[in-house]
Scaffold this active site. Structure first.
Site, short mmCIF file in Angstrom:
data_model
loop_
_atom_site.label_atom_id
_atom_site.label_comp_id
_atom_site.label_asym_id
_atom_site.label_seq_id
_atom_site.Cartn_x
_atom_site.Cartn_y
_atom_site.Cartn_z
N ASP A 79 0.85 -1.19 0.00
CA ASP A 79 0.00 0.00 0.00
C ASP A 79 0.89 1.24 0.00
O ASP A 79 2.00 1.22 -0.54
CB ASP A 79 -0.98 -0.04 1.17
CG ASP A 79 -2.28 0.70 0.86
OD1 ASP A 79 -2.35 1.92 1.13
OD2 ASP A 79 -3.22 0.09 0.35
N ASP A 80 0.45 2.33 0.62
CA ASP A 80 1.14 3.61 0.55
C ASP A 80 2.51 3.54 1.23
O ASP A 80 2.83 2.61 1.97
CB ASP A 80 0.27 4.67 1.22
CG ASP A 80 0.55 6.08 0.73
OD1 ASP A 80 1.55 6.28 0.01
OD2 ASP A 80 -0.22 6.98 1.08
N LYS A 156 -3.78 -0.62 -7.09
CA LYS A 156 -4.81 0.12 -6.35
C LYS A 156 -4.55 1.61 -6.56
O LYS A 156 -3.48 2.11 -6.25
CB LYS A 156 -4.73 -0.22 -4.86
CG LYS A 156 -5.68 0.59 -3.98
CD LYS A 156 -5.48 0.23 -2.51
CE LYS A 156 -6.28 1.15 -1.60
NZ LYS A 156 -6.05 0.82 -0.16
N ASP A 158 -5.63 5.25 -5.55
CA ASP A 158 -6.31 6.08 -4.56
C ASP A 158 -6.63 7.45 -5.15
O ASP A 158 -6.34 7.70 -6.33
CB ASP A 158 -5.42 6.19 -3.32
CG ASP A 158 -6.21 6.30 -2.02
OD1 ASP A 158 -7.39 6.71 -2.08
OD2 ASP A 158 -5.65 5.99 -0.95
N SER A 190 -10.43 3.74 -6.33
CA SER A 190 -11.03 4.37 -5.15
C SER A 190 -11.99 5.50 -5.53
O SER A 190 -12.49 6.19 -4.65
CB SER A 190 -9.92 4.91 -4.23
OG SER A 190 -9.13 3.87 -3.71
N ARG A 215 -13.37 0.82 -4.24
CA ARG A 215 -13.71 1.20 -2.87
C ARG A 215 -14.88 2.18 -2.92
O ARG A 215 -14.79 3.22 -3.54
CB ARG A 215 -12.50 1.84 -2.20
CG ARG A 215 -11.39 0.85 -1.81
CD ARG A 215 -11.79 0.04 -0.58
NE ARG A 215 -12.26 0.94 0.47
CZ ARG A 215 -11.46 1.70 1.21
NH1 ARG A 215 -10.15 1.66 1.03
NH2 ARG A 215 -11.96 2.50 2.13
N ASP A 219 -12.32 4.24 4.86
CA ASP A 219 -11.38 3.21 5.30
C ASP A 219 -11.89 2.48 6.54
O ASP A 219 -12.44 3.08 7.45
CB ASP A 219 -10.03 3.84 5.65
CG ASP A 219 -9.26 4.30 4.43
OD1 ASP A 219 -9.74 4.07 3.30
OD2 ASP A 219 -8.19 4.90 4.61
#
Length: 433
Positions: A79-80, A156, A158, A190, A215, A219
């Site tokens: 992830d980030d 993914k 965002d 997202s 998404r 979160d």
């Protein structure tokens, strides 16, 4: 409206198309770093838990050696906070050299050698949510090609530090750019979460054409309140969301926090069951090196996973919300079977809930009931009252076979079999998709 009539109407009205990359025909499964590890980059003082290649190698080892991979948990998703603060001289993203000394291609090869897949994170904006370089509109093609060159299998995307206009352009452009690389890369958007998750701002027909999953909402946190909040939002908006989902296109209520610190065993079973009813992606965010046997048994429950992975890909629904605090959820499955979940919102004592399959709109017949968490099998006629004892904030989950005798008719749209149905004694179509 009668439940069966409503479901019949919904089935006939849904016309959606999936992103044409052939991927994620059932909800993707794996492990994702964010909820459990966030943006921990302190590898000096916390080497076991910082965002580094060692963390993802550790999780890959656990997935491949502890029985997870064989059950379908194959994605290991970064992830980030993985990248350097600056792009390289050619304008490409690059991993932090201290925390990822072997580079992302090394990690991808490590995953592939073990029958796993690698996912990575980016952001449709000037910065990621954690403050790392984002992907502005002019960087979409180079970033998509970089991920393909690295051997990435899922991306993914965002939406921090971007506006609605940029998102409207950027999310479809990234879909096109990923496909243009020639590498099959699952695409998680997202976008709807940044637009409130609902029409008219969110166009779910378009999302199904450009993304494999998305998404919809905020979160998840490691708490029961957070899990319950997500459950409520998804099922309160189930008419819109269920119609959007199907093979290759999934609503994503966010990660499984089973095995962390915030959920009891009953609440963990509830999250697993309702994510299966929702046909949700199953991405764990926990420490697989130290996970408890109880949490492992829930996450590795083969029947729950098979319900989640049912090839029809129809998202389930809440069909009853009782004053007692009991709610009933239903999902149609292949072979005219179905899944039922009895869920308790109560906080005091186990509640003995009495009903029958007939009261839950099942047609006449005898059924085989398999209790997903106890493993017990029983025979049950539709007209026979039964009692389920549901623990506070817990569930009872059943796999319900097709009735032993039922004359079915089939309905088609555009030459495609959508499902089967029969009329009850009142001429009302009852649907078993």
């Amino acid at each position: 409206m009668h439940l069966a009539v409503l479901l019949f109407a919904l089935a006939l009205s849904v016309v959606t198309f999936a992103l044409d990359n052939g991927l994620m025909r059932t909800p993707p499964m794996g492990w994702l770093a964010w909820e459990r590890y966030r943006c921990d980059i302190d590898c000096t003082n916390d080497p076991k838990n910082c965002i580094s290649e060692n963390l993802f190698i550790d999780m890959a080892d656990r997935l491949s050696e502890d029985g997870w991979r064989e059950l379908g948990y194959v994605y290991v998703n970064i992830d980030d906070c993985w990248s350097s603060k600056k792009r390289d001289e050619e304008g490409r993203l690059q991993p932090d050299p201290k925390r990822f000394p072997g580079g992302i291609p090394k990690l991808a090869r490590y995953m592939h050698d073990r029958g796993l897949k690698l996912g990575i994170y980016g952001d449709m904006g000037t910065y990621t949510c954690g403050g790392y370089p984002g992907t502005t509109l002019d960087k979409i093609e180079i970033d998509a090609q970089t991920f393909a060159d690295w051997g990435v299998d899922m991306f993914k995307f965002d939406g921090c530090y971007s506006n609605a206009s940029e998102q409207e352009q950027g999310y479809p452009l990234m879909s096109k750019a990923l496909n243009a690389t020639g590498r099959p890369i699952g695409y998680s958007c997202s976008w709807p979460a940044y637009q409130g998750g609902l029409p008219p701002k969110v166009n779910y027909s378009q999302l199904g054409e450009i993304c494999n999953l998305w998404r919809n909402y905020g979160d998840i946190e490691d708490s029961w309140d957070s899990v319950l909040n997500i459950i409520d939002w998804f099922f309160e908006n189930q008419d819109v969301l269920s119609a959007a989902a199907g093979p290759g296109r999934w609503n994503d209520p966010d990660m499984l926090v089973i095995g962390d610190f915030g959920l009891s065993m009953d609440q963990s079973r509830a999250q697993m069951s309702l994510w299966a009813i929702m046909a949700a992606p199953l991405f764990m965010s926990n420490d697989l090196r130290t996970i408890s046997s109880g949490a492992r048994s829930i996450l590795q429950n083969k029947m729950v996973i098979s319900i989640n992975q049912d090839p029809l890909g129809i998202q389930g629904r809440r069909i009853l919300k009782e004053k007692s605090g009991i709610e009933v959820f239903w999902r149609p499955l292949s072979d005219n079977a179905s899944a039922l979940v009895f869920f308790s919102r109560r906080h005091d004592m186990p509640y003995r809930y009495q009903t029958s399959l007939k009261k839950l709109s099942y047609p006449s017949g005898s059924y085989t009931i398999f209790d997903v968490f106890t493993g017990k099998t029983t025979a049950l006629k539709d007209s026979t009252d039964f009692v389920v004892s549901v623990n506070p904030t817990g569930v009872v989950m059943w796999y319900v076979s097709a009735p032993a005798k039922m004359n079915l008719r089939q309905f088609y749209r555009g030459g495609r079999l959508l499902g089967s149905y029969h009329d009850d004694e009142n001429g009302i179509p009852r649907v078993f998709l």
